[in-house]
Scaffold this motif. Structure first.
Motif, PDB file in Angstrom:
ATOM      1  N   LEU A   1       0.817  -1.162  -0.037  1.00 47.81           N
ATOM      2  CA  LEU A   1      -0.078   0.030  -0.005  1.00 47.81           C
ATOM      3  C   LEU A   1       1.044   1.286  -0.045  1.00 47.81           C
ATOM      4  O   LEU A   1       0.580   2.198  -0.859  1.00 47.81           O
ATOM      5  CB  LEU A   1      -0.892  -0.014   1.237  1.00 47.81           C
ATOM      6  N   LEU A   2       1.719   1.298   0.946  1.00 43.64           N
ATOM      7  CA  LEU A   2       2.756   2.407   0.840  1.00 43.64           C
ATOM      8  C   LEU A   2       3.580   2.629  -0.263  1.00 43.64           C
ATOM      9  O   LEU A   2       3.720   3.755  -1.004  1.00 43.64           O
ATOM     10  CB  LEU A   2       3.647   2.250   2.068  1.00 43.64           C
ATOM     11  N   GLY A   3       3.815   1.453  -0.880  1.00 47.13           N
ATOM     12  CA  GLY A   3       4.600   1.471  -2.325  1.00 47.13           C
ATOM     13  C   GLY A   3       3.823   2.079  -3.501  1.00 47.13           C
ATOM     14  O   GLY A   3       4.243   2.953  -4.152  1.00 47.13           O
ATOM     15  N   THR A   4       2.596   1.583  -3.382  1.00 45.71           N
ATOM     16  CA  THR A   4       1.656   2.164  -4.363  1.00 45.71           C
ATOM     17  C   THR A   4       1.196   3.585  -4.256  1.00 45.71           C
ATOM     18  O   THR A   4       1.366   4.486  -5.304  1.00 45.71           O
ATOM     19  CB  THR A   4       0.490   1.434  -4.683  1.00 45.71           C
TER      20      THR A   4
ATOM     21  N   LYS B   1       2.322   6.783  -7.021  1.00 42.01           N
ATOM     22  CA  LYS B   1       1.289   7.481  -7.373  1.00 42.01           C
ATOM     23  C   LYS B   1       1.540   8.988  -7.098  1.00 42.01           C
ATOM     24  O   LYS B   1       1.336   9.985  -8.057  1.00 42.01           O
ATOM     25  CB  LYS B   1      -0.018   7.224  -6.711  1.00 42.01           C
ATOM     26  N   GLU B   2       1.946   9.328  -6.006  1.00 43.05           N
ATOM     27  CA  GLU B   2       1.893  10.565  -5.314  1.00 43.05           C
ATOM     28  C   GLU B   2       3.321  11.328  -5.500  1.00 43.05           C
ATOM     29  O   GLU B   2       3.454  12.713  -5.458  1.00 43.05           O
ATOM     30  CB  GLU B   2       1.258  10.720  -3.893  1.00 43.05           C
ATOM     31  N   MET B   3       4.362  10.333  -5.338  1.00 40.46           N
ATOM     32  CA  MET B   3       5.619  11.042  -5.554  1.00 40.46           C
ATOM     33  C   MET B   3       6.335  10.057  -6.485  1.00 40.46           C
ATOM     34  O   MET B   3       7.181   9.236  -6.041  1.00 40.46           O
ATOM     35  CB  MET B   3       6.169  10.757  -3.958  1.00 40.46           C
ATOM     36  N   PRO B   4       5.966  10.403  -7.848  1.00 39.61           N
ATOM     37  CA  PRO B   4       6.803   9.357  -8.879  1.00 39.61           C
ATOM     38  C   PRO B   4       8.364   9.568  -8.928  1.00 39.61           C
ATOM     39  O   PRO B   4       8.982   8.540  -9.420  1.00 39.61           O
ATOM     40  CB  PRO B   4       5.946   9.737 -10.211  1.00 39.61           C
ATOM     41  N   GLN B   5       8.789  10.496  -8.223  1.00 46.11           N
ATOM     42  CA  GLN B   5      10.355  10.981  -8.225  1.00 46.11           C
ATOM     43  C   GLN B   5      10.923   9.749  -7.431  1.00 46.11           C
ATOM     44  O   GLN B   5      12.240   9.538  -7.434  1.00 46.11           O
ATOM     45  CB  GLN B   5      10.631  12.198  -7.894  1.00 46.11           C
ATOM     46  N   ILE B   6      10.283   9.052  -6.766  1.00 47.87           N
ATOM     47  CA  ILE B   6      10.785   7.911  -5.710  1.00 47.87           C
ATOM     48  C   ILE B   6      10.498   6.590  -6.295  1.00 47.87           C
ATOM     49  O   ILE B   6       9.632   6.244  -6.730  1.00 47.87           O
ATOM     50  CB  ILE B   6      10.277   8.130  -4.382  1.00 47.87           C
ATOM     51  N   GLU B   7      11.530   5.854  -6.526  1.00 45.82           N
ATOM     52  CA  GLU B   7      11.295   4.477  -7.070  1.00 45.82           C
ATOM     53  C   GLU B   7      11.806   3.458  -5.657  1.00 45.82           C
ATOM     54  O   GLU B   7      12.639   3.384  -5.048  1.00 45.82           O
ATOM     55  CB  GLU B   7      12.654   4.064  -8.164  1.00 45.82           C
ATOM     56  N   VAL B   8      10.384   2.628  -5.480  1.00 43.21           N
ATOM     57  CA  VAL B   8      10.774   1.630  -4.497  1.00 43.21           C
ATOM     58  C   VAL B   8      11.612   0.368  -5.023  1.00 43.21           C
ATOM     59  O   VAL B   8      10.961  -0.304  -5.824  1.00 43.21           O
ATOM     60  CB  VAL B   8       9.291   1.436  -3.885  1.00 43.21           C
ATOM     61  N   LEU B   9      12.460   0.174  -4.269  1.00 40.92           N
ATOM     62  CA  LEU B   9      13.456  -1.008  -4.705  1.00 40.92           C
ATOM     63  C   LEU B   9      12.853  -2.104  -4.077  1.00 40.92           C
ATOM     64  O   LEU B   9      12.919  -3.295  -4.854  1.00 40.92           O
ATOM     65  CB  LEU B   9      14.835  -0.815  -4.322  1.00 40.92           C
ATOM     66  N   GLY B  10      12.552  -2.041  -2.805  1.00 37.21           N
ATOM     67  CA  GLY B  10      11.538  -3.360  -2.179  1.00 37.21           C
ATOM     68  C   GLY B  10      11.519  -3.240  -0.795  1.00 37.21           C
ATOM     69  O   GLY B  10      11.484  -1.998  -0.257  1.00 37.21           O
TER      70      GLY B  10
END
Length: 678
Positions: free
Chosen positions: A413-416, A420-429
């Motif tokens: 949920l936090l990753g999505t 959505k709201e801060m696309p400059q951040i890539e969640v690696l895992g």
């Protein structure tokens, strides 16, 4: 504590208002309570009684502990847990009056609480003894007492309580008491000693198995320090392997250097058993994706929620995989009566009010023969919420890792939300709390956690999985602050190079996924087995002899034991068919294996059912992500009526062709999701 020169028993009796005899009797209890605190009670005829700490800090800590027990208005739930803690730590009966006095309530209230507490005590396999004139005590071995304390800690503490730096003065009474019974200051020393062993199996444990083992070890260390050691007769009906005993011996040797404690042989065996149980706990969930019951429940749940919302949840394989994994652990918790905590329940109900009602209704419709609490519904809503908000990733500039206490649902949920709201951040895992501090800083730009971590505050930012407006502001401020730190410019500059490298990595993953599918289908065969009647073990012996000849397993007997154990947990027969899926994952398996065995005589299964056809799915302990994805997809296909009919009556070529066609669709969808044009 305020009389450094000491007091006589008569002085204490006069000040407290009891007899001198009572003072002498209570001193024995006080000596027991002081074990492990570093404070000693000196009793000398003529000079009186006084306290002496080994260090000034010992006296300070004892004073803090006593002050933490100041009068308070406990809730009914808190009172019962605190009472249970008192009884678990007591070595002899406690009077009703003493319990009433310490918890600031009347004796009748304590009696009523004990009536309500009795089922919980039985759940821990302990006996509650209540006799007039004798007092109240809990009857049970040291082994069972430790397990009860560990279970209470697991049910009432979260990861922030365990490893965060929150002061115990600000903790609730139950949290403070349980952390005291675990000796929280020593917990991270125990964890570091465990990690420093560099065992492959500890690194492969699930986060829940690792944390449960750590809690049990910490409770054991505290009990040993208090003089409550395990005796030979305490561990019954179980003899750990010599390998685990040697591991326990090496571990306690390292721990002794850190904490200065001696551990004797029964404790070695007890710790060895904790090691084996942690391994087993992890292994049970390793092929959750292949559990027919869980896959079917997830499928039916998604189907019902999709029908009510109109959102195409069935197309989201990530949702299905997440639900299957979560449902396995959730159903185990509910069946074992483990208390379920969801600190996000109220915000979830507020932000996803309509979806919460839909999921609640859908779960009730499944008729699972289980009472599913709202806390679990909240976790399921987080999975669906993450799926509904999942969008294509845009350009990323910062790489982040997530640390979440509520498991897969909150991290997704936090990753999505971040995507959505801060696309400059890539969640690696998503990583566990104990892995977070061990990941080199060079591998990420941001560490985002939903819990307190055993790290300096400037190393991570704590947010809610729901990513509120305040959270976004805090995250932006954290990014701004950390961007000024040395080395961050270099981190931003390397993004372009990493983006180029990512193209090659996607191609490598594409090739690996295709290779896994081709290899598994190449090895697929249909065997006709002339097995004995009413003999499941003999049938498995014959099946595994064939698998052994194909060099897919190293020890047929060990693999058979795991297959039988899984079957005893609940039949793997697919509803309305004669097809059963037997699956396991083990270090005794050398490569992924998938084949069908049609039996001459139906084999008896759990729940008085029978299987005429067995689909055998095996996987090694160390398994690539691509291989796991393929096996997961095949297990989900077993819900297709066409494939089930082919499994029962179709030819080998027909089955292989069907699997190949479906896996090709899966491959296309995966490559599109990963940004690969086919």
């Amino acid at each position: 504590m305020s009389r450094t020169e000491g007091m006589t028993a008569a002085e204490i009796a006069a000040e407290v208002g009891v007899s001198v005899r009572t003072v002498h009797r209570e001193m024995e209890e006080i000596e027991k309570d002081l074990r492990g605190t570093g404070v000693i009670l000196h009793k000398k005829s003529g000079t009186g009684i006084r306290l002496e700490g080994k260090t000034p800090e010992d006296m300070v800590q004892l004073r803090s502990r006593l002050l933490a027990g100041k009068p308070a208005d406990y809730s009914v739930e808190e009172r019962k847990i605190l009472m249970l803690c008192d009884l678990l730590e007591a070595d002899e009966p406690i009077k009703l009056f003493a319990l009433a006095h310490s918890l600031k309530v009347t004796v009748p209230t304590i009696s009523n609480d004990l009536d309500e507490l009795e089922p919980s005590v039985k759940r821990f396999n302990l006996n509650l003894i209540r006799r007039r004139g004798y007092g109240i005590e809990i009857e049970g071995s040291e082994d069972i007492r430790r397990r009860a304390i560990s279970r209470l800690a697991e049910e009432h503490l979260d990861y922030s309580d365990l490893v965060g730096d929150t002061s115990s003065d600000r903790s609730g009474p139950v949290t403070a008491r349980l952390l005291s019974m675990m000796n929280k200051p020593a917990l991270l020393d125990v964890e570091k000693s465990l990690w420093d062993m560099n065992w492959d199996w500890t690194e492969g444990l699930s986060e829940s198995a690792y944390t449960s083992m750590l809690i049990a070890l910490s409770v054991s260390v505290n009990r040993i320090k208090q003089g409550r050691s395990m005796e030979v007769g305490d561990i019954t009906g179980y003899d750990p392997s010599s390998a685990s005993v040697e591991e326990a011996r090496d571990f306690t040797s390292r721990l002794s250097e850190t904490l200065g404690m001696d551990v004797h042989e029964p404790e070695m065996k007890y710790i060895a058993r904790l090691f084996e149980e942690a391994k087993e706990m992890s292994e049970v969930s390793e092929l959750a994706h292949a559990d027919v019951e869980l896959v079917e429940i997830a499928h039916r749940l998604i189907e019902r929620v999709q029908k009510r919302t109109g959102i195409p949840f069935q197309d989201d394989r990530t949702l299905r995989a997440g639900l299957v994994e979560h449902l396995g652990a959730a159903m185990k918790r509910i069946r074992e009566g483990i208390r379920i905590r969801n600190p996000l329940l109220n915000p979830i109900r507020k932000d996803y009010e309509k979806l919460f009602g839909i999921v609640r209704h859908a779960v009730d419709e499944l008729k699972l023969d289980l009472t599913v609490p709202d806390e679990e519904i909240g976790f399921l809503v987080m999975h669906f919420g993450a799926s509904s908000e999942r969008l294509n990733q845009l350009e990323h500039h910062l790489k982040a890792i997530l640390v979440c206490s509520s498991g897969l649902s909150s991290s997704r949920l936090l990753g999505t939300r971040l995507n959505k709201e801060m696309p400059q951040i890539e969640v690696l895992g998503n990583v566990s709390w104990y892995e977070a501090s061990r990941i080199p800083k060079e591998q990420y730009d941001l560490m985002i956690s939903t819990i307190d971590l055993p790290l300096p505050k400037e190393r991570y930012v704590r947010l809610s999985p729901l990513l509120t407006a305040d959270d976004k502001e805090a995250l932006l401020q954290f990014i701004q602050d950390t961007s000024r730190l040395p080395g961050k410019d270099a981190a931003v500059n390397r993004v372009d190079d990493e983006r180029k490298a990512a193209s090659f990595e996607r191609l490598r993953m594409q090739a690996a996924l295709m290779n896994e599918m081709v290899s598994l289908l190449d090895g697929f065969h249909v065997y006709h087995l002339n097995n004995g009647q009413d003999d499941l073990e003999g049938t498995l012996d014959t099946i595994l002899a064939t698998v052994f000849k194909l060099a897919a397993i190293r020890d047929a007997e060990k693999v058979k034991e795991r297959l039988l154990k899984r079957e005893r947990m609940g039949t793997q027969l697919i509803p309305d068919t004669t097809l059963a899926l037997f699956h396991t994952r083990s270090s005794y398996i050398t490569k992924p294996f998938l084949s069908l065995f049609r039996l001459k005589h139906a084999a008896p299964l759990a729940d008085e059912t029978e299987a005429g056809v067995i689909l055998l799915m095996l996987a090694p302990k160390q398994l690539s992500k691509e291989s796991l994805e393929v096996l997961s997809e095949i297990s989900a296909m077993l819900l297709h009526s066409e494939l089930m009919e082919l499994m029962e009556r179709g030819s080998e070529e027909e089955i292989r062709s069907y699997l190949a066609q479906e896996l090709h669709h899966f491959f296309q969808s995966q490559t599109i999701e990963r940004g690969i044009t086919t």
